[in-house]
Enzyme design. Structure first.
Site, PDB file in Angstrom:
ATOM      1  N   SER A  28       0.816  -1.225   0.000  1.00  0.00           N
ATOM      2  CA  SER A  28       0.000   0.000   0.000  1.00  0.00           C
ATOM      3  C   SER A  28       0.839   1.260   0.000  1.00  0.00           C
ATOM      4  CB  SER A  28      -0.911   0.025   1.231  1.00  0.00           C
ATOM      5  OG  SER A  28      -1.725  -1.110   1.238  1.00  0.00           O
ATOM      6  N   LEU A  64       3.198   1.976   2.118  1.00  0.00           N
ATOM      7  CA  LEU A  64       3.659   2.345   3.471  1.00  0.00           C
ATOM      8  C   LEU A  64       4.887   1.529   3.861  1.00  0.00           C
ATOM      9  CD1 LEU A  64       0.223   2.742   5.310  1.00  0.00           C
ATOM     10  CD2 LEU A  64       1.536   4.445   4.032  1.00  0.00           C
ATOM     11  N   SER A  65       5.422   0.828   2.896  1.00  0.00           N
ATOM     12  CA  SER A  65       6.685   0.103   3.044  1.00  0.00           C
ATOM     13  C   SER A  65       6.662  -1.039   4.049  1.00  0.00           C
ATOM     14  CB  SER A  65       7.818   1.067   3.371  1.00  0.00           C
ATOM     15  OG  SER A  65       9.006   0.429   3.001  1.00  0.00           O
ATOM     16  N   ASP A  91      13.140   3.724   2.113  1.00  0.00           N
ATOM     17  CA  ASP A  91      12.268   2.925   2.972  1.00  0.00           C
ATOM     18  C   ASP A  91      13.041   2.286   4.117  1.00  0.00           C
ATOM     19  OD1 ASP A  91      10.568   3.645   0.991  1.00  0.00           O
ATOM     20  OD2 ASP A  91      10.184   1.616   0.247  1.00  0.00           O
TER      21      ASP A  91
END
Ligand code: ADP
Ligand code: MG
Length: 365
Positions: free
Chosen positions: A105, A107-108, A152
């Site tokens: 999504s 958000l890593s 990330d």
């Protein structure tokens, strides 16, 4: 049994700039990945995840010659291989994975999984924080096969409660960026993930390299100024030119956002969000209908300073700057309007900057 937690992240601004040596401004978030590790007698890694029903067991002596399986276990196994490449010895272990960050999504969840797995496999052995982030990036690049930048993994390792970070992806150093009081970072998950995602990511990386080839002597798009871009524009094909334009301007926006945050200028911060989104939509072409709808809708609501897609694109999440106190009304309205349009219930998550990866528990066993 020992357990380790690594956070996911929300990138506030600076999208698709990390693999061009540029600037990004993420926060680590409370949602993340936990890996519980226990010793096993057999010389093997046993991998299981609460989010996936299939498990995988790999013998330690198979690791070095292992091929990627296009399976979620590629992430922790890629990390294990990089640890071996550093000359570290691994022991038989069972790793039980459980994540609160949604997967795929933007958000890593992948970096959270890599970093928490690395801490579990290190089993208390020290590794410099920056080496930890780089090792996890190498795992994703070399074994999973995603040519990602450092953002990330860096955010997951270096996250700090209470502040965002301005990360220079070339120097691989960051500056703390406290956010103005009175504003909330609200993430809205479109709940869609268009198939294009990973192939388009590779394509963008290649297009940036193509654009760079028009600037002899420059190491990365990060080194190209707006003036240089304008002077070279007529000789660069339209698509690589647009990708380069996004990068040059996005790096500038990150610095502008940093200054606006320091000055507590929410209106300016919001405006930069909107400009970033438009650039990702029009020049970088990584947005999609659902993300555009979420951004456009957010901008009509009270207490919203700005909205943009966050992460790689083609679905995933938007990030919104919302006045503190307006979050609940914002969430209610966003859900109602998105449901009416797409018959999907978007998860709305109010986030604050959270701490980076750490051990969370030590118990017998
Ligand atoms: P993002 O990093 O934005 O969430 P990616 O496509 O980079 O998206 O990474 C998602 C992938 O990472 C998943 O498809 C899965 O293979 C792996 N992954 C993430 N979290 C977990 C988990 N909790 N358990 C197992 N695999 C996970
Ligand atoms: Mg990822």
């Amino acid at each position: 049994m020992k357990a380790y937690h690594a956070p996911g992240r929300v990138n506030l601004i600076g999208e698709h700039t990390d693999y061009n040596d540029g600037f990004v401004l993420p926060i680590a978030i409370e949602l993340g990945c936990t890996v519980r590790a226990s010793a096993v007698k057999a010389p093997e890694l046993r991998l299981s995840s609460r989010q996936y029903s299939d498990t995988r067991t790999v013998r330690l002596d198979e690791l070095a010659a292992l091929k990627p399986a296009r399976h979620w276990s590629d992430y922790p196994l890629g990390v294990a291989r990089e640890l071996l490449a550093l000359g570290l010895k691994l022991k038989g272990m069972a790793l039980e994975i459980d994540a609160t960050v949604p997967t795929g999504s933007g958000l890593s969840s992948s970096a959270a999984l890599e970093v928490a797995s690395a801490l579990a496999l290190l089993d208390g052995r020290p590794l410099d924080k920056i080496e930890l982030a780089r090792l996890c990036q190498r795992a994703e690049r070399n074994f999973v096969g995603m040519p990602c930048g450092i953002m990330d993994q860096y955010a997951s390792v270096f996250g700090e409660a209470g502040a965002a970070m301005l990360l220079d992806c070339r120097a691989q150093t960051h500056e703390r960026v406290p956010l103005p009081e009175g504003v909330s970072i609200v993430v809205v998950n479109s709940m869609v993930k268009h198939e294009l995602g990973s192939s388009a990511y590779r394509e963008r990386v290649a297009q940036c390299q193509e654009a760079l080839s028009h600037f002899p002597g420059k190491q990365a798009l990060r080194d190209v100024t707006l003036g240089e871009l304008e002077r070279a524009a007529s000789s660069i094909p339209e698509i690589p030119l647009a990708r380069a334009r996004h990068n040059v301007l996005e790096n500038w926006r990150v610095r502008q956002f940093h200054a606006a945050a320091a000055a507590g200028d929410l209106a300016r911060m919001g405006q930069l969000f909107v400009e970033s989104h438009r650039s990702l939509r029009d020049d970088y072409e990584v947005s999609c209908e659902e993300l555009d709808f979420l951004v456009a809708t957010a901008l009509t609501l009270p207490g919203v300073h700005g909205a943009r897609m966050t992460g790689g694109g083609f679905g995933g999440c938007t990030v919104n700057l919302v006045d503190r106190g307006s979050e609940e009304a914002f969430a209610k309205e966003m859900r109602a309007r998105y449901q009416a349009r797409y018959q999907l219930d978007p998860a709305v998550i109010v986030t604050t900057p959270a701490a980076g990866a750490h051990a969370i528990r030590k118990a017998a066993g």
